[in-house]
Design a protein around this motif. Structure first.
Motif, short mmCIF file in Angstrom:
data_model
loop_
_atom_site.label_atom_id
_atom_site.label_comp_id
_atom_site.label_asym_id
_atom_site.label_seq_id
_atom_site.Cartn_x
_atom_site.Cartn_y
_atom_site.Cartn_z
N UNK A 103 -50.69 -33.98 74.17
CA UNK A 103 -52.09 -33.98 74.63
C UNK A 103 -51.78 -32.14 74.72
N UNK A 104 -53.20 -31.48 74.15
CA UNK A 104 -53.44 -30.04 73.99
C UNK A 104 -53.50 -29.44 74.89
N UNK A 105 -54.50 -29.99 75.22
CA UNK A 105 -56.26 -29.59 76.19
C UNK A 105 -57.02 -30.80 76.41
N UNK A 106 -57.18 -30.49 78.17
CA UNK A 106 -57.96 -31.30 78.33
C UNK A 106 -59.73 -30.95 79.57
N UNK A 107 -60.81 -31.00 78.90
CA UNK A 107 -62.30 -29.79 79.77
C UNK A 107 -62.22 -31.03 79.93
N UNK A 108 -63.27 -30.17 81.19
CA UNK A 108 -64.09 -31.15 82.40
C UNK A 108 -65.40 -30.91 81.85
N UNK A 109 -66.43 -31.91 81.62
CA UNK A 109 -67.24 -32.01 81.71
C UNK A 109 -68.71 -32.70 83.04
N UNK A 136 -71.94 -40.16 83.94
CA UNK A 136 -70.51 -40.04 84.81
C UNK A 136 -69.89 -38.71 84.25
N UNK A 137 -69.05 -38.22 85.37
CA UNK A 137 -67.82 -37.43 84.54
C UNK A 137 -66.99 -37.56 83.37
N UNK A 138 -67.45 -36.46 82.95
CA UNK A 138 -66.02 -36.99 81.58
C UNK A 138 -65.49 -35.40 81.00
N UNK A 139 -64.54 -36.02 80.24
CA UNK A 139 -63.16 -35.25 79.98
C UNK A 139 -63.16 -35.50 78.52
N UNK A 140 -63.03 -34.11 77.71
CA UNK A 140 -62.56 -33.99 76.36
C UNK A 140 -60.66 -33.43 76.12
N UNK A 141 -60.78 -34.75 75.63
CA UNK A 141 -59.15 -34.51 75.71
C UNK A 141 -58.58 -34.56 73.82
N UNK A 142 -58.02 -33.05 73.97
CA UNK A 142 -57.18 -32.72 72.65
C UNK A 142 -56.02 -33.15 72.32
N UNK A 143 -56.24 -34.13 71.29
CA UNK A 143 -54.34 -34.24 70.86
C UNK A 143 -53.95 -33.05 69.94
N UNK A 144 -52.60 -33.49 69.81
CA UNK A 144 -52.30 -32.35 68.62
C UNK A 144 -52.50 -32.73 67.35
N UNK A 145 -52.26 -34.03 66.48
CA UNK A 145 -52.05 -34.25 65.48
C UNK A 145 -52.68 -35.82 65.58
N UNK A 146 -53.56 -35.85 64.79
CA UNK A 146 -54.49 -36.95 64.53
C UNK A 146 -53.85 -38.66 65.02
N UNK A 147 -52.56 -38.17 63.95
CA UNK A 147 -51.71 -39.56 64.03
C UNK A 147 -51.34 -39.76 65.34
N UNK A 148 -51.44 -38.99 66.28
CA UNK A 148 -50.91 -39.53 68.04
C UNK A 148 -52.34 -39.85 68.35
N UNK A 149 -53.38 -39.75 67.76
CA UNK A 149 -54.78 -40.28 68.82
C UNK A 149 -54.57 -41.94 69.79
N UNK A 150 -53.96 -42.24 68.67
CA UNK A 150 -54.32 -43.75 69.21
C UNK A 150 -53.29 -44.16 70.17
N UNK A 151 -52.11 -43.49 70.69
CA UNK A 151 -51.41 -43.23 71.61
C UNK A 151 -51.85 -42.74 72.63
N UNK A 152 -52.37 -41.73 72.22
CA UNK A 152 -52.17 -40.84 73.94
C UNK A 152 -53.73 -41.80 74.63
N UNK A 153 -54.83 -42.23 73.62
CA UNK A 153 -56.23 -43.20 73.59
C UNK A 153 -55.29 -44.32 74.48
N UNK A 154 -54.35 -44.93 74.16
CA UNK A 154 -53.72 -46.44 75.11
C UNK A 154 -53.27 -46.17 76.52
N UNK A 155 -53.03 -44.42 76.25
CA UNK A 155 -52.33 -44.38 77.63
C UNK A 155 -53.27 -44.34 78.42
N UNK A 156 -53.86 -43.24 78.70
CA UNK A 156 -55.05 -43.39 78.66
C UNK A 156 -55.87 -44.37 79.36
#
Length: 302
Positions: A105-111, A134-154
């Motif tokens: 995870x590189x960045x998390x922005x709160x909306x 709802x309150x929203x978080x925009x989560x930026x991942x370092x590489x496209x191939x890692x996005x699915x792993x981060x998605x599953x954890x969150x």
């Protein structure tokens, strides 16, 4: 008196660099044998070098294109974000801090939901009602191939109501990147096979033309490496000259790709052309020398 003369001779002899001169003469003779080997091959040299240049040009242009495509994929991946929608009871700042600790995870922005509601009301005409967003978080991942792993954890977090991201786009980008790298690897293998085959046949001709000379050298007790090294150097020179000629189309491809990067406002990979040139010469010289060495082992029993 004689003892004094002997001591002077020993002192003088110890300062004469016999080994150094011998090694220098050996290098000179090996270089001369290499040049003579190229001369013996005659007009075939031109066919060998131009064929290798053509093969290396294809490899170099494709490799340079691969670096640019990887840059485009990476740039597109930078716009991919995971949208995390929180439950009403969740504390956005605390959840954001937790998500920031996740690997990749590189960045998390709160909306805040108030901000989203104001934006929505500016875009469309909505009835007078309480804010349902709802309150929203925009989560930026370092590489496209890692996005699915981060998605599953969150997704395992109890305070998360819903999530989404451009899953199809991420998968296509990853698949495209894998295909490009696979093609480049296959081209490297093809370059190796063709280069080694060409060099092998050439060195075989040289060995056949020097067969009697080599037999005489062997009978005279000449070192095997003295016979082998000129042939190996000959293959390396073919590779070097082929790579040198291949620089012309590769530089043309590089300049064309720079214009594409400028058009799409995507930065070109740093030192991309230098990397391509370095790899090109390493492969050309390595495969050239390797092809000669294999030919020697096959056709010359020394």
């Amino acid at each position: 008196m004689n003892d004094t003369k002997d001591n002077i001779k020993k002192t003088v002899k110890s300062h004469i660099p016999k080994d150094w001169l011998r090694e220098l003469r050996l290098v000179y003779r090996i270089g001369l044998e290499t040049i003579n080997g190229i001369k013996r091959t005659g007009w075939i040299n031109l066919a060998i070098i131009t064929t290798m240049a053509a093969i290396l040009s294809i490899f170099g242009a494709l490799f340079r294109t691969t670096l640019s495509l990887s840059s485009f994929v990476s740039q597109l991946g930078n716009v991919l974000e995971i949208s995390v929608y929180l439950k009403p009871s969740a504390e956005p700042n605390k959840i954001a801090d937790t998500i920031r600790q996740i690997e990749h995870v590189e960045r998390v922005k709160i909306i805040p939901k108030e901000h989203s509601w104001e934006e929505l009301k500016r875009e469309i005409d909505v009835p007078d009602m309480n804010n349902p967003l709802p309150d929203t978080l925009h989560v930026k991942v370092d590489k496209p191939e890692n996005i699915n792993a981060v998605f599953k954890e969150i997704k395992t977090y109890k305070t998360v109501e819903d999530m989404n991201y451009a899953q199809d786009l991420a998968k296509k980008m990853q698949m495209f990147n894998n295909v490009v790298h696979t093609i480049t690897l296959l081209v490297v293998i093809l370059v190796a096979i063709l280069t080694i085959t060409i060099i092998n046949n050439t060195i075989q001709l040289v060995i056949q033309s020097r067969k009697e000379e080599i037999e005489i050298m062997r009978l005279m007790g000449v070192s095997n490496w003295y016979i082998k090294i000129p042939l190996i150097l000959q293959g390396a020179i073919y590779g070097f000259l082929g790579a040198l000629i291949a620089l012309i189309p590769i530089n043309a491809a590089h300049n064309g790709l720079l214009k594409v990067h400028e058009f799409f406002v995507v930065p070109s990979p740093v030192l991309a052309n230098n990397v391509v040139i370095l790899v090109l010469f390493v492969i050309a010289i390595g495969f050239g020398a390797g092809g000669s060495f294999l030919s020697i082992k096959k056709h010359l029993q020394v």
